[in-house]
Design an enzyme around this catalytic site. Structure first.
Site, PDB file in Angstrom:
ATOM      1  N   LYS A  27       0.721  -1.106   0.007  1.00 54.89           N
ATOM      2  CA  LYS A  27      -0.030  -0.118   0.011  1.00 54.89           C
ATOM      3  C   LYS A  27       0.915   1.373   0.104  1.00 54.89           C
ATOM      4  O   LYS A  27       0.692   2.226  -0.621  1.00 54.89           O
ATOM      5  CB  LYS A  27      -0.781   0.170   1.343  1.00 54.89           C
ATOM      6  CG  LYS A  27      -1.932   1.186   1.331  1.00 54.89           C
ATOM      7  CD  LYS A  27      -3.102   0.785   2.077  1.00 54.89           C
ATOM      8  CE  LYS A  27      -2.935   1.041   3.444  1.00 54.89           C
ATOM      9  NZ  LYS A  27      -2.708   2.191   4.037  1.00 54.89           N
ATOM     10  N   GLY A 104      -4.684   8.527   5.421  1.00 60.18           N
ATOM     11  CA  GLY A 104      -3.730   9.285   5.791  1.00 60.18           C
ATOM     12  C   GLY A 104      -2.763   9.518   4.880  1.00 60.18           C
ATOM     13  O   GLY A 104      -2.276  10.424   4.589  1.00 60.18           O
ATOM     14  N   ARG A 132      -8.216  12.832  12.381  1.00 59.46           N
ATOM     15  CA  ARG A 132      -6.724  12.630  12.774  1.00 59.46           C
ATOM     16  C   ARG A 132      -6.059  13.676  12.762  1.00 59.46           C
ATOM     17  O   ARG A 132      -6.170  14.666  12.104  1.00 59.46           O
ATOM     18  CB  ARG A 132      -6.474  11.444  11.493  1.00 59.46           C
ATOM     19  CG  ARG A 132      -7.103  10.180  11.926  1.00 59.46           C
ATOM     20  CD  ARG A 132      -6.634   9.128  10.820  1.00 59.46           C
ATOM     21  NE  ARG A 132      -5.260   8.604  11.033  1.00 59.46           N
ATOM     22  CZ  ARG A 132      -4.666   7.863  10.269  1.00 59.46           C
ATOM     23  NH1 ARG A 132      -5.169   7.383   9.117  1.00 59.46           N
ATOM     24  NH2 ARG A 132      -3.332   7.434  10.560  1.00 59.46           N
ATOM     25  N   SER A 177       7.298   9.309  11.748  1.00 58.86           N
ATOM     26  CA  SER A 177       6.250   9.302  10.834  1.00 58.86           C
ATOM     27  C   SER A 177       6.839   9.340   9.186  1.00 58.86           C
ATOM     28  O   SER A 177       7.191  10.358   8.885  1.00 58.86           O
ATOM     29  CB  SER A 177       5.410  10.259  11.357  1.00 58.86           C
ATOM     30  OG  SER A 177       4.400  10.202  10.050  1.00 58.86           O
ATOM     31  N   GLN A 179       4.726   9.444   7.100  1.00 61.99           N
ATOM     32  CA  GLN A 179       3.908  10.319   6.220  1.00 61.99           C
ATOM     33  C   GLN A 179       4.223  11.730   6.342  1.00 61.99           C
ATOM     34  O   GLN A 179       4.386  12.552   5.600  1.00 61.99           O
ATOM     35  CB  GLN A 179       2.377  10.150   6.712  1.00 61.99           C
ATOM     36  CG  GLN A 179       1.794   8.908   6.297  1.00 61.99           C
ATOM     37  CD  GLN A 179       0.490   8.553   6.915  1.00 61.99           C
ATOM     38  OE1 GLN A 179      -0.030   9.253   7.861  1.00 61.99           O
ATOM     39  NE2 GLN A 179      -0.007   7.627   6.685  1.00 61.99           N
ATOM     40  N   ASP A 326       2.109  -0.926  11.915  1.00 69.03           N
ATOM     41  CA  ASP A 326       0.893  -1.277  11.689  1.00 69.03           C
ATOM     42  C   ASP A 326       0.492  -2.861  11.893  1.00 69.03           C
ATOM     43  O   ASP A 326      -0.716  -3.237  11.787  1.00 69.03           O
ATOM     44  CB  ASP A 326       0.484  -1.162  10.040  1.00 69.03           C
ATOM     45  CG  ASP A 326       0.626   0.157   9.440  1.00 69.03           C
ATOM     46  OD1 ASP A 326       0.213   1.150  10.121  1.00 69.03           O
ATOM     47  OD2 ASP A 326       1.184   0.260   8.470  1.00 69.03           O
ATOM     48  N   LYS A 353      -4.074   6.208  14.685  1.00 66.95           N
ATOM     49  CA  LYS A 353      -4.446   5.658  13.441  1.00 66.95           C
ATOM     50  C   LYS A 353      -5.768   5.739  13.021  1.00 66.95           C
ATOM     51  O   LYS A 353      -6.387   6.642  13.456  1.00 66.95           O
ATOM     52  CB  LYS A 353      -3.935   4.370  13.543  1.00 66.95           C
ATOM     53  CG  LYS A 353      -2.344   4.044  14.165  1.00 66.95           C
ATOM     54  CD  LYS A 353      -1.518   4.493  12.757  1.00 66.95           C
ATOM     55  CE  LYS A 353      -0.159   4.554  13.123  1.00 66.95           C
ATOM     56  NZ  LYS A 353       0.821   5.079  11.663  1.00 66.95           N
ATOM     57  N   ARG A 402      -7.399  -3.106   9.844  1.00 65.79           N
ATOM     58  CA  ARG A 402      -6.150  -4.005  10.213  1.00 65.79           C
ATOM     59  C   ARG A 402      -7.098  -4.432  11.634  1.00 65.79           C
ATOM     60  O   ARG A 402      -6.936  -5.611  12.089  1.00 65.79           O
ATOM     61  CB  ARG A 402      -5.162  -3.191  10.780  1.00 65.79           C
ATOM     62  CG  ARG A 402      -4.393  -2.412   9.559  1.00 65.79           C
ATOM     63  CD  ARG A 402      -3.074  -2.418   9.616  1.00 65.79           C
ATOM     64  NE  ARG A 402      -2.615  -1.673   8.439  1.00 65.79           N
ATOM     65  CZ  ARG A 402      -2.220  -1.962   7.182  1.00 65.79           C
ATOM     66  NH1 ARG A 402      -2.340  -3.396   6.921  1.00 65.79           N
ATOM     67  NH2 ARG A 402      -1.595  -1.176   6.264  1.00 65.79           N
TER      68      ARG A 402
HETATM   69  C1  S3P Z   1       2.669   4.968   5.957  1.00 64.06           C
HETATM   70  C2  S3P Z   1       3.091   5.494   7.077  1.00 64.06           C
HETATM   71  C3  S3P Z   1       2.886   4.863   8.613  1.00 64.06           C
HETATM   72  C4  S3P Z   1       1.716   3.762   8.350  1.00 64.06           C
HETATM   73  C5  S3P Z   1       0.578   3.873   7.430  1.00 64.06           C
HETATM   74  C6  S3P Z   1       1.362   4.245   6.187  1.00 64.06           C
HETATM   75  C7  S3P Z   1       3.137   5.390   4.953  1.00 64.06           C
HETATM   76  O1  S3P Z   1       2.079   5.853   9.064  1.00 64.06           O
HETATM   77  O2  S3P Z   1       1.149   3.583   9.699  1.00 64.06           O
HETATM   78  O3  S3P Z   1      -0.041   2.831   7.445  1.00 64.06           O
HETATM   79  O4  S3P Z   1       2.958   4.775   3.831  1.00 64.06           O
HETATM   80  O5  S3P Z   1       3.875   6.262   4.798  1.00 64.06           O
HETATM   81  P1  S3P Z   1       2.718   7.213   9.970  1.00 64.06           P
HETATM   82  O6  S3P Z   1       3.574   7.926   8.971  1.00 64.06           O
HETATM   83  O7  S3P Z   1       1.761   8.040  10.825  1.00 64.06           O
HETATM   84  O8  S3P Z   1       3.488   6.434  10.905  1.00 64.06           O
END
Ligand code: S3P
Length: 444
Positions: A27, A104, A132, A177, A179, A326, A353, A402
């Site tokens: 993903k 997210g 969030r 993180s 993200q 995750d 999350k 999940r």
């Molecule tokens: C992700 C980063 C993680 C993860 C999410 C996907 C990504 O989140 O939990 O399912 O693709 O960068 P965080 O960056 O908030 O830890």
């Protein structure tokens, strides 16, 4: 996610899990492939892209912003084809808000992508995403010169107003993180100078590994990543490996069901993503991996897992949490069946999350008759190797994919029927979850 409607009845497995399976595309890598292709000049060729609700949110978003998407469904269920990006023309502002659904990754990465352009775009999402925290991304982007409205708001909907004169920054992120890191780095692609992100512990590094394929130089060390801007992204080819986070559900199921021995093929073996294998090993599971190929710098291969008769609790240190963030729900289910206590250190991130996963784990395990609690930011689970799961339990997923899969496995692996409210949420990351589990059952 919609959490109304009747719970889904999940039948017990009729035998051990045996044989080989492939899981759908990763993903995180799929999102990045779609979003980076949309930013680039020219037509990128993607294959193995996950077809799920979350990735479709990214696809719809880039279409609204002006990218041409020609992805088609392949026989194996993945998406493949071309995406022609906006390149040096930049994204166009859609005349309605972009709805990022439950994703997210879509919304936070878009904030960074839009920051260096002279556009104004409203971003929103479903009930879960609108609750969030977004300040973790907007705060560094504001330092770079982007604006978000309403200014005082910390949650969606938010309107991002980008600027062509974005400043590179050196950002010390308070959270590990990917993200946050990726949003800042993507803004940095359009800023002048070196943008650097430092994290308390290393998060997944797919962005640092993929950007150079699109012609953007990155440097990465443990917990630090840099990008040099401004850079013009060029189309390329991306092959998405299988998702280790999806594989983790099958691996944990195999560890719990007597007589099981499975191989999961074509799965990403990126070390930043397979912390769950190390944890299973620490609990006594025979879990191994064999790298067979790499696409760019992303390694992929085969994961093998066998049933474990003597599971025991273990301690997962804070610096390892990002590598299995995750997977904590499904690992908690394994811990519930293990002898002794399992501790996951510093897991407060799980509270923000798709749902509050800490509360959900504690409640779900309580339904199973297993004691779990928080002490500070550490999650404790007191396992029971003789756990007897009652037939007919009803779990709630809260619309969290999940959790839906974890509670389905709570019944399936214990040989009882359970009901899971909001089970449809699996379509966010792993629509074929039940089919894949059942394809491995060897009827006895
Ligand atoms: C992700 C980063 C993680 C993860 C999410 C996907 C990504 O989140 O939990 O399912 O693709 O960068 P965080 O960056 O908030 O830890």
């Amino acid at each position: 996610m919609d959490t109304q409607g009747k719970p889904t009845i999940i039948e017990a497995l009729e035998g051990p899990l045996v044989g080989s399976v492939r899981v759908p595309g990763d993903k995180s890598i799929s999102h990045r492939a779609v979003l980076f292709a949309a930013m680039a000049e020219g037509t990128s060729r993607l294959s193995g892209v996950l077809d799920s609700d979350d990735v479709r949110s990214s696809v719809r978003a880039v279409q609204k912003l002006g990218a041409q998407v020609a992805l088609e469904k392949m026989a194996d269920g993945s998406l493949a084809g071309g995406i022609t990006g906006w390149g040096s023309h930049g994204p166009c502002a859609p005349d309605e808000p972009i709805d990022c659904g439950n994703s997210g990754t879509t919304v936070r990465l878009l904030m960074g992508i839009l920051a260096p352009w002279d556009v104004e775009v409203e971003l929103t999402g479903d009930d879960s995403l609108r609750s969030r925290p977004m300040r973790r991304v907007t705060a560094p982007l504001v330092r770079m010169g982007a604006r978000f409205y309403p200014e005082e708001s910390t949650t969606l909907p938010l309107t991002v107003r980008g600027t062509r004169t974005l400043r590179a920054i050196d950002y010390d992120s308070p959270v590990a993180s990917a993200q946050v890191k990726t949003a800042v780095l993507l803004a940095g692609v359009g800023a002048c100078g070196t943008t650097r992100v430092t994290e308390p512990s290393p998060s997944r590094n797919h962005t640092e590994l993929m950007l150079p394929r699109f012609g953007v130089q990155t440097t990465a060390a443990s917990g630090v990543a840099e990008v040099e801007g401004p850079a013009c992204m060029q189309a390329c080819e991306v092959e998405v490996p299988g998702d280790p986070s999806s594989a983790a559900f099958l691996a944990c199921a195999a560890a719990l069901v007597p007589g099981s021995a499975i191989q999961i093929e074509g799965v990403s073996l990126n070390p930043a993503r397979i912390g769950f294998l190390r944890t299973l090993e620490q609990m006594g599971v025979d879990a191994s991996r064999r790298g067979v190929s790499s696409s760019g710098k992303e390694l992929s291969g085969i994961i093998s897992v066998q049933y474990c008769e003597n599971l025991h609790g273990c301690e997962v240190p804070a610096e390892k949490i990002a590598s299995l963030v995750d997977e904590v729900p499904v690992l908690s289910l394994v811990a519930a069946h293990a002898r002794g206590i399992t501790v996951f250190r510093e897991v407060s991130e799980l509270r923000v999350k798709e749902t509050d996963r800490i509360a959900a784990i504690i409640d779900g395990l309580a339904l199973l008759g297993v004691n779990a609690w928080m002490d500070g930011n550490d999650l404790y689970i007191e396992g029971n190797p003789d756990l007897h799961v009652a037939d007919g339990l009803e779990f709630t997923s809260g619309g969290d994919h999940r959790l839906a899969m974890t509670w389905a496995l709570a019944g399936m692996t214990a040989g009882v029927t359970v009901a899971v409210e909001g089970f449809e949420a699996v379509s966010v990351s792993y629509p074929g979850f039940l089919d894949d589990v059942r394809s491995l059952v060897r009827r006895v």
